[in-house]
Design a protein around this motif. Structure first.
Motif, short mmCIF file in Angstrom:
data_model
loop_
_atom_site.label_atom_id
_atom_site.label_comp_id
_atom_site.label_asym_id
_atom_site.label_seq_id
_atom_site.Cartn_x
_atom_site.Cartn_y
_atom_site.Cartn_z
N ASP A 193 0.82 -1.21 0.00
CA ASP A 193 0.00 0.00 0.00
C ASP A 193 0.85 1.26 0.00
O ASP A 193 2.01 1.24 0.42
N THR A 240 -4.17 1.86 -3.09
CA THR A 240 -3.03 2.15 -3.94
C THR A 240 -1.93 1.11 -3.74
O THR A 240 -1.93 0.33 -2.79
N THR A 276 -8.14 9.52 -9.38
CA THR A 276 -7.52 8.47 -10.18
C THR A 276 -7.85 8.70 -11.64
O THR A 276 -8.84 9.35 -11.98
N SER A 284 -2.35 3.21 -8.53
CA SER A 284 -3.45 2.39 -8.06
C SER A 284 -3.77 1.35 -9.13
O SER A 284 -4.32 1.69 -10.18
N TYR A 325 -2.65 7.79 -9.34
CA TYR A 325 -3.42 8.16 -8.15
C TYR A 325 -2.82 9.42 -7.55
O TYR A 325 -1.60 9.56 -7.46
#
Length: 281
Positions: A108, A137, A183, A156, A161
């Motif tokens: 992440d 993400t 996004t 992402s 992102y």
């Protein structure tokens, strides 16, 4: 901050001539931590400090060194570098007495806030110094600070992102984009690089694919809402000059832009972009 195989490497050169500064380490080139990569650099010119972020030994890592000689500042986490297990830092920013490092923990996006003098995580930010976009993400690749906010650009899945957070608390700012994030630019499987702010806008560099052709690009968005600038929102580039000195067959041969900066903030017409991280002094 160029990178050698398995080692951190940093050069110091003259801004005018490009010549190596032999007072830095012994020959202008410093080799640091092993088993990893250096990905970003920030200068603290008044205090003669340089901070380098990346990964080493499977840990997210920040080094603190003297700008003049390249020597470690050992008051920073007792040995000159701070580490957190897992992942990497891809972006680094500094404001006042705080460092903000952006990257990934292996799954992440992660933004972490450090005390610049000691290398300790700032427990007032996020959860024990860490803010994440868990499950949303993959990683962050660029970060910039403006007024009370942090802007972080990342990846992402197969889309880019962008998010906006409070620099004090690490909380998402809900009025930016959709609930604090944006996004888009799908099929960006080589993700974002740097982020640059001016009074009203943010500029983000990276790469995207349109009609099966890869392009370098620069985006211009409003800092307040995240909306694209209506006149000059996206600039697509295809240099076809790397790695074959102008002889690349397609845009797919171009690597992604990694960093963006403005040398003279009073001249908004000039932006500098690069294929690796850089800083002016």
């Amino acid at each position: 901050t160029p990178v050698a195989v398995n080692d951190w490497v940093m050069e110091k050169r003259s801004l005018t001539s490009g010549a190596l500064d032999t007072g830095f380490d012994t020959d202008g080139v410093l080799t640091g931590l092993t088993d990893g990569m250096a990905n970003d650099v920030v200068l603290d010119i008044p205090n003669n400090h340089v901070y380098i972020a990346g990964d080493a030994g499977s840990s997210r890592t920040i080094e603190k060194r003297l700008m003049t000689t390249g020597a470690y500042v050992t008051a920073f986490d007792t040995d000159g570098y701070a580490q957190v297990s897992g992942g990497t830092y891809n972006g680094l920013a500094m404001e006042g007495t705080s460092l903000y490092a952006a990257g990934g923990d292996g799954s992440d996006l992660v933004v972490q806030k450090y005390v610049a003098s000691s290398g300790a995580l700032d427990a007032t930010f996020g959860t024990a110094g860490t803010a994440t976009a868990a499950g949303v993400t993959t990683a962050a690749f660029g970060i910039a600070i403006g007024n009370d906010y942090i802007f972080t650009a990342g990846h992402s899945s197969t889309d880019w992102y962008l998010e906006k957070r409070s620099k004090g608390s690490g909380l998402i700012v809900r009025g930016f984009g959709s609930e604090g994030s944006i996004t888009g630019a799908s099929a960006t499987d080589i993700p974002y690089g740097g982020v640059l702010l001016d009074e009203d806008y943010l500029y983000i560099v990276g790469t995207t694919v349109l009609s099966s052709v890869r392009y370098q690009y620069v985006e211009k968005r409003a800092r307040s809402s995240g909306g694209l600038d209506e006149r000059n929102g996206v600039r697509m580039l295809c240099y076809q000059d790397y790695p074959n000195n102008g002889n690349a067959a397609t845009c797919d041969s171009d690597p992604p832009h990694d960093d963006i900066a403005r040398f003279d903030m009073t001249d908004p017409s000039r932006l500098f972009v690069g294929l690796s991280s850089f800083a002016f002094a």
